[in-house]
Scaffold this motif. Structure first.
Motif, mmCIF file in Angstrom:
data_model
loop_
_atom_site.group_PDB
_atom_site.id
_atom_site.type_symbol
_atom_site.label_atom_id
_atom_site.label_comp_id
_atom_site.label_asym_id
_atom_site.label_seq_id
_atom_site.Cartn_x
_atom_site.Cartn_y
_atom_site.Cartn_z
ATOM 1 N N ASP A 1 0.835 -1.211 0.000
ATOM 2 C CA ASP A 1 0.000 0.000 0.000
ATOM 3 C C ASP A 1 0.869 1.261 0.000
ATOM 4 N N VAL A 2 1.986 1.202 0.699
ATOM 5 C CA VAL A 2 2.908 2.353 0.740
ATOM 6 C C VAL A 2 3.468 2.602 -0.656
ATOM 7 N N VAL A 3 3.889 1.526 -1.326
ATOM 8 C CA VAL A 3 4.451 1.636 -2.673
ATOM 9 C C VAL A 3 3.394 2.168 -3.649
ATOM 10 N N LYS A 4 2.174 1.635 -3.524
ATOM 11 C CA LYS A 4 1.081 2.051 -4.405
ATOM 12 C C LYS A 4 0.735 3.526 -4.189
ATOM 13 N N ARG A 5 0.689 3.935 -2.922
ATOM 14 C CA ARG A 5 0.360 5.331 -2.601
ATOM 15 C C ARG A 5 1.420 6.282 -3.144
ATOM 16 N N ALA A 6 2.686 5.924 -2.956
ATOM 17 C CA ALA A 6 3.782 6.773 -3.439
ATOM 18 C C ALA A 6 3.688 6.967 -4.953
ATOM 19 N N TYR A 7 3.327 5.886 -5.639
ATOM 20 C CA TYR A 7 3.251 5.952 -7.098
ATOM 21 C C TYR A 7 2.032 6.758 -7.558
ATOM 22 N N GLN A 8 0.876 6.455 -6.964
ATOM 23 C CA GLN A 8 -0.364 7.063 -7.463
ATOM 24 C C GLN A 8 -0.522 8.524 -7.055
ATOM 25 N N TYR B 1 2.108 10.530 -5.455
ATOM 26 C CA TYR B 1 3.320 11.363 -5.461
ATOM 27 C C TYR B 1 4.237 11.071 -6.653
ATOM 28 N N ASN B 2 3.729 10.310 -7.626
ATOM 29 C CA ASN B 2 4.483 10.031 -8.859
ATOM 30 C C ASN B 2 5.897 9.518 -8.579
ATOM 31 N N THR B 3 6.026 8.708 -7.556
ATOM 32 C CA THR B 3 7.341 8.202 -7.154
ATOM 33 C C THR B 3 7.312 6.678 -7.108
ATOM 34 N N SER B 4 8.245 6.063 -7.812
ATOM 35 C CA SER B 4 8.348 4.598 -7.810
ATOM 36 C C SER B 4 9.331 4.156 -6.734
ATOM 37 N N LEU B 5 8.808 3.427 -5.746
ATOM 38 C CA LEU B 5 9.628 2.775 -4.730
ATOM 39 C C LEU B 5 9.578 1.272 -5.002
ATOM 40 N N GLY B 6 10.531 0.527 -4.454
ATOM 41 C CA GLY B 6 10.542 -0.920 -4.648
ATOM 42 C C GLY B 6 9.637 -1.613 -3.645
ATOM 43 N N GLY B 7 8.966 -2.662 -4.076
ATOM 44 C CA GLY B 7 8.110 -3.441 -3.178
ATOM 45 C C GLY B 7 8.879 -4.583 -2.530
ATOM 46 N N GLY B 8 8.205 -5.265 -1.616
ATOM 47 C CA GLY B 8 8.795 -6.445 -0.977
ATOM 48 C C GLY B 8 8.602 -7.668 -1.853
ATOM 49 N N LEU B 9 9.608 -8.530 -1.913
ATOM 50 C CA LEU B 9 9.565 -9.717 -2.764
ATOM 51 C C LEU B 9 9.595 -10.984 -1.924
ATOM 52 N N ASN B 10 8.819 -11.981 -2.369
ATOM 53 C CA ASN B 10 8.850 -13.311 -1.773
ATOM 54 C C ASN B 10 8.582 -13.247 -0.262
ATOM 55 N N LYS B 11 9.517 -13.698 0.570
ATOM 56 C CA LYS B 11 9.279 -13.789 2.020
ATOM 57 C C LYS B 11 9.016 -12.439 2.683
ATOM 58 N N VAL B 12 9.486 -11.350 2.059
ATOM 59 C CA VAL B 12 9.284 -10.026 2.680
ATOM 60 C C VAL B 12 8.202 -9.217 1.953
ATOM 61 N N ALA B 13 7.416 -9.881 1.102
ATOM 62 C CA ALA B 13 6.291 -9.206 0.441
ATOM 63 C C ALA B 13 5.326 -8.683 1.502
ATOM 64 N N GLY C 1 14.183 13.904 -2.216
ATOM 65 C CA GLY C 1 12.876 13.733 -2.858
ATOM 66 C C GLY C 1 12.285 12.362 -2.581
ATOM 67 N N SER C 2 13.122 11.334 -2.655
ATOM 68 C CA SER C 2 12.625 9.974 -2.389
ATOM 69 C C SER C 2 12.156 9.848 -0.942
ATOM 70 N N LEU C 3 12.892 10.467 -0.024
ATOM 71 C CA LEU C 3 12.523 10.392 1.394
ATOM 72 C C LEU C 3 11.226 11.147 1.663
ATOM 73 N N ALA C 4 11.063 12.289 1.005
ATOM 74 C CA ALA C 4 9.826 13.066 1.181
ATOM 75 C C ALA C 4 8.622 12.265 0.692
ATOM 76 N N ALA C 5 8.740 11.667 -0.487
ATOM 77 C CA ALA C 5 7.628 10.892 -1.042
ATOM 78 C C ALA C 5 7.327 9.680 -0.156
#
Length: 369
Positions: free
Chosen positions: A311-318, A320-332, A351-355
């Protein structure tokens, strides 16, 4: 969109412009003027003085496969460790290619278990282990492992096994010394510290690995060392190369040489420390369990219980137009990732920290802005 995933990374304008040219003849008499210096200059990034570098039209995964299928034989025993999605995928490839894999499963958030490697190498009196694998930077968890420590474990056991290193998200960004650490196969890709689009797989090999390839019996075709050596020695490739990416590589290697590798490593460390200080200030924790594991190219940040990191990754993208990396596999669902490597400066990191902070607040994370 502002890009802060751990690859593909941002591309400098000089590199982008270098690739913006018409198609050219990759059989032209002048083509080696581009390629022969590329082979030499990319060796300098790996700090490979006596071996050679292969440039494949592939991702880093292709270079993984090239290393294994050219240098090892079916059924060879290999020692590997798994502590994140990319070390897992390397193990999976080794198993699928028919090697006997002795895999040590570690907590996600830790790195290569040097003590267990040392123990297994000491116990292997018959030298059945033919190669030892080290993922220098586990991109999924933000963990950097000690390659020099792997070499020390091999030397302490007086073991002849080859040393393979996955440096896809580290080489060109984090200290790596192929010659000094006697790394036999070092793998990287164009889309991380080399500041290019995805599409080139780099494999830097030692003379020991080249010698091993002459007697190895695994089948290979597209990734054949023999075919590449025959063509590369004259400045050409055995099949159509990615000519525009090679033009971009020329520009990126020039930028790397201009800044200097040691300065690049120091910049990455300073910017990564800034991200880590922000995580502390938020009252959050990194996935990397100890300071010695902290990666200077990507931080995987644990979200509090009850929060879904997706949800954090989705919110940042939708929002704040910022792409962050999501969690993969065991840390999804448990971590989000900030990539801080390649063409990057202080203002971009802020900028990344603000978003990320805004997205965390929007998702209900209790932190002081």
């Amino acid at each position: 969109t502002h890009l802060f995933i751990p690859g593909p990374t941002n591309i400098p304008e000089e590199v982008r412009q270098a690739m913006n040219l018409p198609m050219e003849d990759m059989r032209a008499a002048s083509f080696p003027n581009l390629t022969l210096p590329l082979f030499e200059d990319i060796k300098r990034v790996f700090k490979n003085e006596t071996g050679r570098v292969f440039i494949y039209p592939s991702s880093g995964t292709g270079a993984w496969e090239a290393a294994m299928t050219n240098v090892l034989s079916p059924g060879d025993k290999v020692l590997m460790s798994r502590f994140g999605q990319f070390s897992h995928l390397w193990v999976d490839m080794a198993e699928r290619l028919g090697f006997e894999v002795d895999v040590i499963d570690c907590d996600w958030g830790t790195g290569v278990p040097l003590d267990l490697y040392a123990e297994k190498l000491r116990a292997d009196k018959a030298h059945r282990i033919k190669a030892v694998f080290c993922t220098q930077n586990e991109t999924a968890t933000g963990v950097t492992s000690d390659v020099a420590g792997c070499r020390a474990a091999l030397d302490a056991a007086n073991h002849p096994a080859l040393l393979f290193v996955d440096g896809v998200s580290s080489i060109g960004s984090i200290d790596f010394r192929q010659e000094e650490w006697r790394v036999d196969c070092a793998v990287s890709g164009s889309q991380k510290g080399f500041m290019l689009p995805a599409g080139l797989g780099f494999l830097s090999v030692s003379q020991k690995a080249l010698a091993a390839s002459k007697t190895a019996t695994h089948r290979h075709c597209y990734f054949s060392f023999e075919d590449m050596i025959r063509a590369n020695d004259t400045g050409y490739f055995p099949y159509t190369p990615a000519t525009q990416l090679l033009r971009g590589l020329r520009a990126s290697l020039d930028l790397i040489a201009e800044e200097g590798l040691e300065t690049i490593f120091a910049r990455h460390h300073r910017l990564a420390e800034g991200v880590r200080k922000a995580v502390d200030a938020w009252g959050l924790k990194l996935c990397a369990k100890q300071r010695k594991w902290h990666s200077d190219t990507v931080s995987a940040i644990l979200v509090p219980e009850g929060i879904d990191s997706a949800d954090v990754v989705k919110r940042a993208y939708q929002k704040y137009n910022t792409s962050l990396g999501g969690g993969l596999n065991k840390v999804a669902g448990k971590v989000f990732r900030i990539g801080h490597l390649g063409w990057l400066n202080e203002v971009m990191v802020l900028g990344s920290l603000a978003a990320a902070e805004l997205a965390l607040l929007d998702c209900g994370v209790d932190l002081a802005p």
